[in-house]
Design a protein around this motif. Structure first.
Motif, mmCIF file in Angstrom:
data_model
loop_
_atom_site.group_PDB
_atom_site.id
_atom_site.type_symbol
_atom_site.label_atom_id
_atom_site.label_comp_id
_atom_site.label_asym_id
_atom_site.label_seq_id
_atom_site.Cartn_x
_atom_site.Cartn_y
_atom_site.Cartn_z
ATOM 1 N N THR A 1 0.817 -1.220 0.000
ATOM 2 C CA THR A 1 0.000 0.000 0.000
ATOM 3 C C THR A 1 0.848 1.266 0.000
ATOM 4 O O THR A 1 0.680 2.140 -0.881
ATOM 5 N N LEU B 1 -6.730 6.502 6.903
ATOM 6 C CA LEU B 1 -7.743 5.616 6.333
ATOM 7 C C LEU B 1 -8.534 6.343 5.248
ATOM 8 O O LEU B 1 -8.750 7.547 5.319
ATOM 9 N N ARG C 1 -3.860 -0.201 12.096
ATOM 10 C CA ARG C 1 -4.008 0.128 10.677
ATOM 11 C C ARG C 1 -4.668 -1.023 9.935
ATOM 12 O O ARG C 1 -5.552 -0.806 9.081
ATOM 13 N N ASN C 2 -4.228 -2.246 10.202
ATOM 14 C CA ASN C 2 -4.837 -3.380 9.516
ATOM 15 C C ASN C 2 -6.318 -3.505 9.872
ATOM 16 O O ASN C 2 -7.161 -3.770 9.002
ATOM 17 N N GLU D 1 -8.177 -0.562 8.138
ATOM 18 C CA GLU D 1 -8.354 -0.765 6.696
ATOM 19 C C GLU D 1 -9.362 -1.874 6.427
ATOM 20 O O GLU D 1 -10.163 -1.785 5.479
ATOM 21 N N ASN E 1 -12.901 -1.092 4.412
ATOM 22 C CA ASN E 1 -13.127 -1.847 3.181
ATOM 23 C C ASN E 1 -14.448 -2.597 3.203
ATOM 24 O O ASN E 1 -14.991 -2.910 2.134
#
Length: 581
Positions: free
Chosen positions: A371, A446, A476-477, A480, A484
């Motif tokens: 990313t 984000l 962050r994971n 995201e 999503n």
């Protein structure tokens, strides 16, 4: 010890019996010699007196014969010499006889017959009866018509003296024999006692007691033996202390080895096992325990039995007790005169874990770095396409590149920290981290869909003692993943404290997950139905691994169509004092 005591009791009686036999034999010999010599002395003296009297009688008889007179005065001669006199012609016929003045006839037929035969042959005899009471002397006569004179002397005093001497000698012999037996028993007791002390000292050494000294009082042969034995005891004690010191050092060395070490004898009984061996074999393995067989697919006992074969050589094997563990075995056979074998166990789990961590690092890096790299590459392409000539656009894209590069650096540090922690090389460093700025920074990066709002809910003074890079990567994971799968509504990043526990949540109002998806959502390479078809299925697996590295846990609450809440629980991580932003 009881058996040895019985043996020495037997030795004591055996020695006593031997001394008794020797004493009795010696006494019998001495008594016999003394009695015989005494009797011979008495007989010899009596025979001399009898012979002297018989010679005088024979002279008188010969004198009477030379003067032509018949030996009618034989009775007078017998009375004078106190002898029983018998005169015989040359044919052996008795010519005359006379008895002494006192007592009756003196008779010793057997001795007289033998003495007469010798005298008629020209010889002379001096003999006595067996009891010593009668002494016989035969003398040949020279005058014609006469053959021999036999004189018999009665000596009851000599017979009594011989009897008294024999009786006293026998009594003295019996007393001496008893004294010899008693002395023999005492000596045997003393010898057995000293032997028993030596045997007790030898038994103590055989049982491993080298501290009891052996004392001796006399410098005889037993004393010299005890002295040599005492020197041997001290030398053996020094030797065993050296051996014990070497053994303790070897045991300490083996205990500190990273490999497991087990020694077993021919009965497959454990003689030694260090800490690592006990851990790998899964039990409290102690000296004297039978060698266990902990693995169903591999027989450790059969592996050890094969090492005792005469032609056995170094043996190796590899065992996988389960999917996560692996153990390498090396068997060292016994020496030609030895009765033990050694088995070395090497835990390969850590090595395989490091190899797995290296592979996971590559996968995680490929997943996480794409990313920011994609963003940086895109910004560079836009700049190269002409945005570099437009100062506002150029500054905007350069700021974008700077932000993504910083993110890339933090991500690389987090991945390296995670890989090292997973490989067991080092624990992640912790530091006080203010949570509100961290949540805000993650939220700012984000990119939610249109109509989806981002919210940060955190007390401004709340801090946690964690590794910042790892917690940022996990958030962050999760963030995201939330944006999503949230087509509308909101995504909230929240942190709060419960006692000393810190809880960090990422909550969305998205599509949610089924129960089956929830069971596998943290598995590597898992992609649920209708979820991120372009991903690798590593994001949430990395989150799970990261949280475990932080000594935390993940709680998941989701339902289809009702959104998802993922909670990271960090025990005893709250920082009480205010943490500067």
């Amino acid at each position: 010890m009881v058996a040895m005591t019985r043996r020495f009791i037997g030795v004591r009686w055996w020695l006593g019996a031997a001394f008794a036999v020797v004493a009795a034999t010696s006494t019998a010999i001495v008594v016999s010699q003394f009695s015989t010599r005494s009797e011979n002395a008495f007989r010899g003296k009596a025979e001399e007196l009898a012979a002297a009297s018989a010679f005088d009688a024979a002279k008188q008889v010969d004198g009477w014969a030379r003067r032509g007179r018949n030996p009618v005065g034989l009775a007078r001669i017998a009375k004078q010499q106190n002898l029983e006199l018998h005169v015989y012609d040359r044919a052996g016929r008795r010519v005359d006889a006379a008895s002494p003045a006192s007592g009756g006839r003196v008779e010793a037929p057997e001795q007289e017959r033998q003495a007469l035969a010798t005298a008629l042959a020209g010889g002379r005899v001096e003999t006595s009866s067996p009891s010593g009471g009668v002494f016989v002397v035969s003398i040949p006569l020279r005058e014609p018509g006469l053959g021999a004179l036999v004189a018999l002397s009665a000596r009851p005093d000599v017979a009594n003296a011989i009897g008294i001497v024999s009786d006293q000698a026998l009594r003295a012999g019996v007393i001496a024999g008893l004294i010899g037996v008693l002395v023999g028993l005492v000596l045997a007791q003393l010898i057995a006692l000293r032997l028993r002390r030596l045997a007790a000292a030898a038994e103590a050494i055989a049982l491993g007691d080298f501290e009891t000294p052996l004392r001796y009082r006399f410098r005889d042969e037993f004393g010299a033996l005890a002295h040599s034995f005492e020197r041997m005891r001290r030398q053996v004690r020094r030797t065993f202390r050296q051996i014990e010191g070497d053994r303790d050092r070897l045991r300490l060395l083996l205990e500190r080895l990273h490999e497991g070490v087990v020694t077993v004898d021919q009965e497959l009984v454990v003689n030694f096992a260090n800490t690592e061996a006990r851990r790998l074999l899964g039990g409290r393995l102690a000296e004297g325990d039978p060698l266990p067989d902990p693995w169903p697919a591999f027989s450790l006992r059969e592996f050890a039995e094969g090492l005792f074969d005469g032609d056995a050589s170094l043996a190796q094997a590899r065992v996988r007790p389960d999917e996560e563990r692996a153990v390498a075995l090396v068997g060292i056979p016994s020496q030609p005169e030895g009765d033990t074998v050694m088995i070395v166990l090497d835990d390969l789990t850590e090595q395989e874990r490091r190899e797995l961590a290296e592979r996971e690092f590559v996968s995680n890096a490929a997943h996480e770095l794409r990313t920011p790299l994609t963003t940086i590459i895109g910004a560079v392409e836009v700049l190269q396409a002409g945005a570099k000539d437009d100062p506002p656009e150029r500054d905007r894209f350069l700021a974008h590149i700077e932000r993504e590069a910083a993110r890339l650096a933090r991500l690389a540090r987090a991945l390296l920290t995670l890989a090292r922690a997973h490989a067991g090389q080092e624990r992640p460093k912790r530091e006080p981290v203010p949570l509100e700025p961290l949540l805000a920074e993650v939220a700012s990066d984000l990119r939610p869909r249109d109509g989806v709002t981002l919210e940060v809910d955190c007390p401004p003074d709340l801090g946690a003692s964690v590794n910042r890079d790892l917690l940022e990567q996990a958030l962050r994971n999760l963030g995201e993943n939330a944006v999503n799968h949230t087509p509308e509504g909101r995504v909230t990043l929240r942190a709060y404290a419960v006692g000393r526990t810190i809880r960090v949540e990422v909550e969305d109002t998205g599509v949610g997950m089924t129960a089956d998806t929830q069971r596998h959502v943290f598995d590597r390479f898992f992609r649920g139905k209708g979820r991120d078809a372009e991903g690798f299925g590593l994001g949430l697996a990395i989150v799970d691994q990261t949280v475990r590295t932080l000594d935390g846990r993940i709680e998941l609450d989701s339902a289809p169509g009702k959104g998802t809440r993922v909670r990271i629980v960090l025990e005893r991580a709250r920082v009480r004092e205010e943490v500067p932003a």
